[in-house]
Design a protein around this motif. Sequence first.
Motif, mmCIF file in Angstrom:
data_model
loop_
_atom_site.group_PDB
_atom_site.id
_atom_site.type_symbol
_atom_site.label_atom_id
_atom_site.label_comp_id
_atom_site.label_asym_id
_atom_site.label_seq_id
_atom_site.Cartn_x
_atom_site.Cartn_y
_atom_site.Cartn_z
ATOM 1 N N UNK A 165 0.443 -1.168 -0.068
ATOM 2 C CA UNK A 165 -0.314 -0.497 -0.284
ATOM 3 C C UNK A 165 0.777 1.187 0.145
ATOM 4 N N UNK A 166 0.715 1.862 -1.018
ATOM 5 C CA UNK A 166 1.452 3.630 -0.709
ATOM 6 C C UNK A 166 0.567 4.557 -1.550
ATOM 7 N N UNK A 167 1.123 5.724 -1.596
ATOM 8 C CA UNK A 167 0.437 6.661 -2.304
ATOM 9 C C UNK A 167 1.106 8.032 -2.241
ATOM 10 N N UNK A 168 1.521 8.425 -3.690
ATOM 11 C CA UNK A 168 2.517 9.854 -4.234
ATOM 12 C C UNK A 168 1.596 10.630 -4.613
ATOM 13 N N UNK A 169 2.106 12.123 -3.781
ATOM 14 C CA UNK A 169 1.325 13.071 -4.358
ATOM 15 C C UNK A 169 2.465 14.787 -3.805
ATOM 16 N N UNK A 170 3.364 13.838 -4.950
ATOM 17 C CA UNK A 170 4.146 15.003 -5.487
ATOM 18 C C UNK A 170 3.358 16.389 -5.126
ATOM 19 N N UNK A 171 4.510 17.656 -4.600
ATOM 20 C CA UNK A 171 4.103 18.964 -4.881
ATOM 21 C C UNK A 171 5.502 19.735 -4.455
ATOM 22 N N UNK A 172 5.676 21.032 -4.778
ATOM 23 C CA UNK A 172 6.769 22.056 -4.115
ATOM 24 C C UNK A 172 6.538 22.378 -2.136
ATOM 25 N N UNK A 173 6.975 21.643 -1.616
ATOM 26 C CA UNK A 173 7.494 21.677 0.422
ATOM 27 C C UNK A 173 6.991 22.966 0.283
ATOM 28 N N UNK A 174 7.055 24.084 -0.353
ATOM 29 C CA UNK A 174 7.113 25.578 0.144
ATOM 30 C C UNK A 174 5.526 25.299 -0.445
ATOM 31 N N UNK A 175 5.020 24.837 -1.314
ATOM 32 C CA UNK A 175 3.124 24.874 -1.196
ATOM 33 C C UNK A 175 2.793 24.457 0.328
ATOM 34 N N UNK A 176 3.173 23.785 1.058
ATOM 35 C CA UNK A 176 2.928 24.000 1.963
ATOM 36 C C UNK A 176 1.422 22.864 2.731
ATOM 37 N N UNK A 189 17.556 8.123 -4.977
ATOM 38 C CA UNK A 189 17.549 9.602 -5.960
ATOM 39 C C UNK A 189 16.750 10.646 -5.880
ATOM 40 N N UNK A 190 16.975 11.428 -6.155
ATOM 41 C CA UNK A 190 16.124 12.952 -5.384
ATOM 42 C C UNK A 190 15.023 13.341 -6.678
ATOM 43 N N UNK A 191 13.877 13.749 -6.288
ATOM 44 C CA UNK A 191 13.085 13.887 -7.736
ATOM 45 C C UNK A 191 12.562 15.393 -7.127
ATOM 46 N N UNK A 192 13.088 16.399 -7.926
ATOM 47 C CA UNK A 192 13.134 17.285 -7.604
ATOM 48 C C UNK A 192 10.915 17.800 -7.036
ATOM 49 N N UNK A 193 10.014 18.142 -5.849
ATOM 50 C CA UNK A 193 9.028 18.298 -6.190
ATOM 51 C C UNK A 193 8.507 17.467 -5.187
ATOM 52 N N UNK A 194 9.165 15.876 -4.987
ATOM 53 C CA UNK A 194 8.777 14.812 -4.423
ATOM 54 C C UNK A 194 9.824 14.343 -2.913
ATOM 55 N N UNK A 195 9.872 15.926 -2.616
ATOM 56 C CA UNK A 195 10.405 15.301 -1.700
ATOM 57 C C UNK A 195 10.125 14.467 -0.061
ATOM 58 N N UNK A 196 9.050 15.162 -0.169
ATOM 59 C CA UNK A 196 8.502 14.528 2.010
ATOM 60 C C UNK A 196 7.598 12.843 0.791
ATOM 61 N N UNK A 197 7.257 12.658 -0.626
ATOM 62 C CA UNK A 197 7.566 10.786 -0.735
ATOM 63 C C UNK A 197 8.435 10.400 -0.767
ATOM 64 N N UNK A 198 9.939 11.146 -1.012
ATOM 65 C CA UNK A 198 10.825 10.094 -0.923
ATOM 66 C C UNK A 198 11.099 9.785 0.172
ATOM 67 N N UNK A 199 11.232 10.382 1.449
ATOM 68 C CA UNK A 199 11.181 10.728 2.606
ATOM 69 C C UNK A 199 10.876 9.577 2.700
ATOM 70 N N UNK A 200 9.438 9.526 2.559
ATOM 71 C CA UNK A 200 8.590 8.557 3.669
ATOM 72 C C UNK A 200 9.123 6.708 3.381
ATOM 73 N N UNK A 201 9.369 7.183 2.031
ATOM 74 C CA UNK A 201 10.643 5.941 1.460
ATOM 75 C C UNK A 201 11.351 6.076 2.031
#
Length: 252
Positions: free
Chosen positions: A93-104, A153-165
């Motif tokens: 189970x997983x979810x991916x919601x990419x957005x810039x962190x400064x979108x808050x 691997x760093x993907x811009x705008x995927x910071x939180x998703x990447x952090x969870x993984x």
Amino acid sequence: MTYDSLSGRTAVVTGAASGIGAATAVLLAAHGARVALLARRTERLGELAAKITADGGRALAVTADVTDEESVAAAVQRIHSAYGPADLLVNAAGVMLPNPVDDGRADEWQRMTDTNVTGALRLIRAFTGDLLAAAADGRSADLVNISSIGAHVVFPNYAVYGATKAALTHLSQSLRAELGPRDVRVTNVEPGFTESELRDHIDNPELTGQLDSMLDAVGLLTSEDVADLIAYTTSRPRHVNLRQAIVLPTRQ
């Protein structure tokens, strides 16, 4: 390839309504495992269970939300009542919601954390006793977590998703130190670009376009490709633990 040692095992697969979870459930059942299908979409689970049964397998559809403690507890009780203890758990189970962190978008951060990390932990807590008991009885016992190449691997705008993984990858490594000495195998699988519904979670047209361009350039794994890796890993002799697997499209 056949995976005869999967016959007779009892598997629990989360995220089983689609993607890697569904493909894994189908393949495990095809090789003789009893499979409990966990996801939120009741209709999709019912269709998958019916397909597995029609093909000669055994499947139990269990509607559950990994982000809800009571839902997970009810699912565990139903699985134990129908199938008894499990010896194979796949956290897909997983979810991916990419957005810039400064979108808050704190609500999206929470949803990804609750599903990708805490949701996996809920299932691990629920079935660790089963896995330890199977191992103590001399049988194979497996915990498989589906992380992502995004853990490294760093993907811009995927910071939180990447952090969870990344958290899930580290959790897998740490759990192996705890459970491995007691003969429970822990495997962390990190797929690259894979055909799934994760793309459909994206609500930012610019990011959707960027992802589509990358996928067009390098191609995709199928969910069945990743499921095959999981089946291979969990069907090895019980003293063999493939603890970390990164699987990518050849061009990625």
